[in-house]
Enzyme design. Structure first.
Site, PDB file in Angstrom:
ATOM      1  CG  ASP A  18      12.409  51.775 -28.149  1.00 59.76           C
ATOM      2  OD1 ASP A  18      13.236  52.238 -27.344  1.00 59.76           O
ATOM      3  OD2 ASP A  18      12.733  51.126 -29.161  1.00 59.76           O
ATOM      4  CG  ASN A  66      16.109  48.519 -20.688  1.00 56.68           C
ATOM      5  OD1 ASN A  66      14.892  48.683 -20.621  1.00 56.68           O
ATOM      6  ND2 ASN A  66      16.742  48.518 -21.860  1.00 56.68           N
TER       7      ASN A  66
END
Ligand code: IPE
Ligand code: IPE
Ligand code: MG
Length: 248
Positions: A18, A66
């Site tokens: 991330d 996502n």
């Protein structure tokens, strides 16, 4: 030559990669620039994992959530994935790395799916490390799939509901046959699982770092493993019990 190998290595390391978007924004560049830079970290971490003898490396590359990102970013990520797979096949074969995928593979664009299938097939015989890419992956979605498969078997008389155990669930997850992660690393500063390996991470050691994924390199990875090495995994027992069982 490697001089800074950790004392002992975890069998299975999982990583939530991330911070790409923020890394790019901090440099006044588009988010995709961060994702591109992140691919270099993937290469370096895969190489290091193989070098130090990790058996399974699971990388969270794209979550079920996502898909809700702007379509341009999703398209860019899919293109990067395709290019990565095309470029890495030779390296995977040279280093005896088997590619596997966890997630709803069918949801991926056809061209990505094709190259993914091809890479999985071509690296099937590789044994030194499993590289597990979590793509269109969600822990809850994985559990729904597992429950559906188990219920169907019960209805068809192939499984007795009384025989359903933790192993039955393990065997129906995308990670069937793999050990649970020993260490889970999340880069980018957030302290959450974001739907990653919810079942499998029940006793996983967690390591969070503020370092954005594109800045996470070999030494950061080795440092996380070093920290892991100094954790005491008690699985509900007392520290003395665990220390005692090590002496025996
Ligand atoms: C992780 O980086 C990559 C994916 C989720 C595909 P992000 O894109 O989430 O980066 P941040 O969290 O916005 O910085
Ligand atoms: C988790 O990161 C998914 C991946 C790294 C692929 P996100 O950036 O999507 O997580 P949230 O939305 O901040 O929880
Ligand atoms: Mg993020």
């Amino acid at each position: 030559m490697v001089t800074d190998l950790p004392e002992s290595v975890p069998r299975h390391v999982a990583i939530i990669m991330d911070g790409n978007g923020r890394w790019a924004e901090e440099r006044h560049r588009p988010r995709l620039f961060g994702h591109k830079a992140g691919v270099d970290s993937v290469r370096e971490v895969v190489r290091t994992a193989r070098e130090i003898g990790i058996s399974v490396l699971t990388l969270y590359a794209f979550s079920t959530e996502n898909w809700n990102r702007p379509s341009g970013e999703v398209r860019g990520l899919m293109t990067l994935l395709k290019n990565y797979l095309q470029a890495e096949l030779r390296t995977m074969l040279q280093n005896d790395i088997q590619l596997r995928c966890l997630g709803e593979q069918a949801k991926l664009p056809m061209d990505v799916n094709q190259i993914l299938e091809q890479t999985i097939a071509e690296t099937r015989a590789c044994r030194s490390m499993v590289l597990n890419l979590a793509l269109s992956y969600g822990g809850r979605n994985e559990l729904v799939h597992a429950v559906q498969a188990i219920v169907r078997k019960c209805q068809e008389g192939r499984l007795d509901w009384r025989a359903v155990s933790e192993s039955t669930i393990n065997e129906h997850l995308f990670t069937a046959g793999l050990p649970d992660p020993d260490l889970l690393i999340r880069t980018g500063g957030e302290h959450r699982l974001s739907n990653f390996l919810l079942w499998q991470a029940s006793y996983t050691e967690l390591y969070f770092t503020d370092t954005r994924w594109p800045d996470f390199k070999r030494n950061d990875f080795l440092h996380a493993i070093h920290i892991y090495h100094h954790r005491q995994r008690r699985y509900g027992r007392t520290g003395a019990q665990v220390a005692g069982s090590k002496e025996q």
